[in-house]
Design an enzyme around this catalytic site. Structure first.
Site, PDB file in Angstrom:
ATOM      1  N   CYS A 134      -9.611   5.421  -1.341  1.00  0.00           N
ATOM      2  CA  CYS A 134      -8.690   6.426  -0.801  1.00  0.00           C
ATOM      3  C   CYS A 134      -9.220   7.803  -1.168  1.00  0.00           C
ATOM      4  O   CYS A 134      -9.656   8.017  -2.299  1.00  0.00           O
ATOM      5  CB  CYS A 134      -7.301   6.201  -1.400  1.00  0.00           C
ATOM      6  SG  CYS A 134      -6.061   7.375  -0.814  1.00  0.00           S
ATOM      7  N   GLU A 192      -2.271   3.486   5.225  1.00  0.00           N
ATOM      8  CA  GLU A 192      -1.767   4.822   5.575  1.00  0.00           C
ATOM      9  C   GLU A 192      -0.234   4.829   5.610  1.00  0.00           C
ATOM     10  O   GLU A 192       0.393   5.805   5.184  1.00  0.00           O
ATOM     11  CB  GLU A 192      -2.333   5.278   6.926  1.00  0.00           C
ATOM     12  CG  GLU A 192      -3.862   5.312   7.024  1.00  0.00           C
ATOM     13  CD  GLU A 192      -4.552   6.081   5.901  1.00  0.00           C
ATOM     14  OE1 GLU A 192      -3.908   6.952   5.292  1.00  0.00           O
ATOM     15  OE2 GLU A 192      -5.722   5.786   5.620  1.00  0.00           O
TER      16      GLU A 192
HETATM   17 NI    NI Z   1      -5.323   6.612   1.161  1.00  0.00          NI
END
Ligand code: NI
Length: 175
Positions: free
Chosen positions: A100, A143
């Site tokens: 991420c 997400e």
């Molecule tokens: Ni992320």
């Protein structure tokens, strides 16, 4: 504005629920979408959620393309998904390594549903209902979590499921 700076783990804004978007046509929202698309491309990401650039809105980009860990991943036009919902999902989950932009330097082994049925609005306000599977389903769930104030580390089930980027590269011989 172009490339936005990405906030990182520890910033409380990553831990908040994102608000639904009512006025998709607003110029500010359209330029936020453009900025997220540019930021995803610039940082070589396969997705980014609005809360990661400190905008607490239900909006993310999904931008699947083949990569070393997911060589079969489809290449798709990077797509803005607004007010997304997960309507249903398969019983089975698959574990896969995730990273991420807001959690630099770490990878985690995360179980995700193999298939999901979703709805979202596109940047023109059109409603879509789609079945997603495998890597695209994984990106969507990652997400979507950002919109609930979650990050992938929250879903790692075992301490062995967290690696530094260096150890991850070594283990899978990606360098
Ligand atoms: Ni992320």
């Amino acid at each position: 504005m172009g490339i936005r700076s990405v906030i990182e783990l520890g910033d409380v804004r990553l831990r908040s629920y994102a608000s639904p978007i009512r006025h998709i046509a607003e110029p500010d929202l359209q330029s936020l979408i453009d900025d997220l698309l540019v930021t995803t491309a610039a940082k070589n990401g396969v997705g980014i959620a609005a809360p990661q650039v400190a905008e607490g809105l239900q909006l993310f980009i999904v931008a699947s393309r083949p990569n070393l860990r997911y060589p079969e991943a489809p290449t798709m036009e990077p797509t803005a998904m607004i007010n997304p919902q997960i309507l249903s999902h398969s019983d089975d989950r698959v574990k896969g390594w995730e990273g991420c932009l807001s959690v630099p330097g770490l990878r985690g082994l995360v179980p995700r549903y193999r298939e999901i049925e979703v709805t979202y609005q596109d940047r023109y306000g059109h409603q879509h209902r789609r079945y997603l599977k495998d890597f695209i389903a994984r990106i969507f769930q990652h997400e979507y979590d950002h919109l609930q104030g979650k990050v992938f580390l929250d879903r790692v089930e075992h301490p062995d499921g967290i690696l530094t980027e260096v150890e991850y590269q070594k283990r899978f011989d990606l360098s």
